[in-house]
Design an enzyme around this catalytic site. Structure first.
Site, PDB file in Angstrom:
ATOM      1  N   CYS A   1      51.752 -35.314  89.719  1.00 31.39           N
ATOM      2  CA  CYS A   1      50.856 -36.479  89.831  1.00 31.39           C
ATOM      3  C   CYS A   1      51.279 -37.396  90.979  1.00 31.39           C
ATOM      4  O   CYS A   1      52.393 -37.924  90.978  1.00 31.39           O
ATOM      5  CB  CYS A   1      50.881 -37.218  88.491  1.00 31.39           C
ATOM      6  SG  CYS A   1      50.277 -38.903  88.519  1.00 31.39           S
TER       7      CYS A   1
ATOM      8  N   CYS B   1      52.117 -40.982  89.962  1.00 29.99           N
ATOM      9  CA  CYS B   1      53.377 -40.963  89.202  1.00 29.99           C
ATOM     10  C   CYS B   1      54.565 -40.938  90.161  1.00 29.99           C
ATOM     11  O   CYS B   1      55.572 -41.612  89.936  1.00 29.99           O
ATOM     12  CB  CYS B   1      53.443 -39.744  88.289  1.00 29.99           C
ATOM     13  SG  CYS B   1      52.141 -39.661  87.045  1.00 29.99           S
TER      14      CYS B   1
END
Length: 103
Positions: free
Chosen positions: A29, A32
């Site tokens: 991600c 992230c």
């Protein structure tokens, strides 16, 4: 205290503290990956809050239990109970403000 990594086996123990920021994330991600260094910096700057990261691919049952539909999803927890939740990347200033509001 360093940012800690939790899984199904140790999650309850790790969130049992007074104030814990839980980051449900995935290694693939982009947001992230951007949030990781912000959480490390926040951990260095602030005492009184533990930061726990949970990889949703390694701990699918936890992600499902907490209704995580997108990553990153952040929870503020007190004594194992969710007190607030946010999704998506947040800069350090927003994280700090959110933590202060939830104390």
């Amino acid at each position: 205290m360093a940012v800690m990594h939790a899984n199904e086996g140790n999650f309850k123990e790790m969130v049992a503290g007074d104030l814990v920021l839980v980051d449900f994330f995935a290694t693939w991600c982009g947001p992230c990956k951007m949030l990781g260094p912000v959480l490390e910096e926040l951990d260095t700057d602030r005492s009184g809050i533990n930061i726990v990261k949970v990889d949703i691919d390694e701990s699918r049952a936890l992600a499902q239990q907490y209704g995580v539909m997108s990553v990153p999803t952040l929870f503020l927890m007190k004594n194992g109970q969710v007190v607030s939740q946010k999704s998506g990347f947040m800069p350090k200033e927003m994280l700090t403000s959110w933590i202060e509001e939830s104390k």
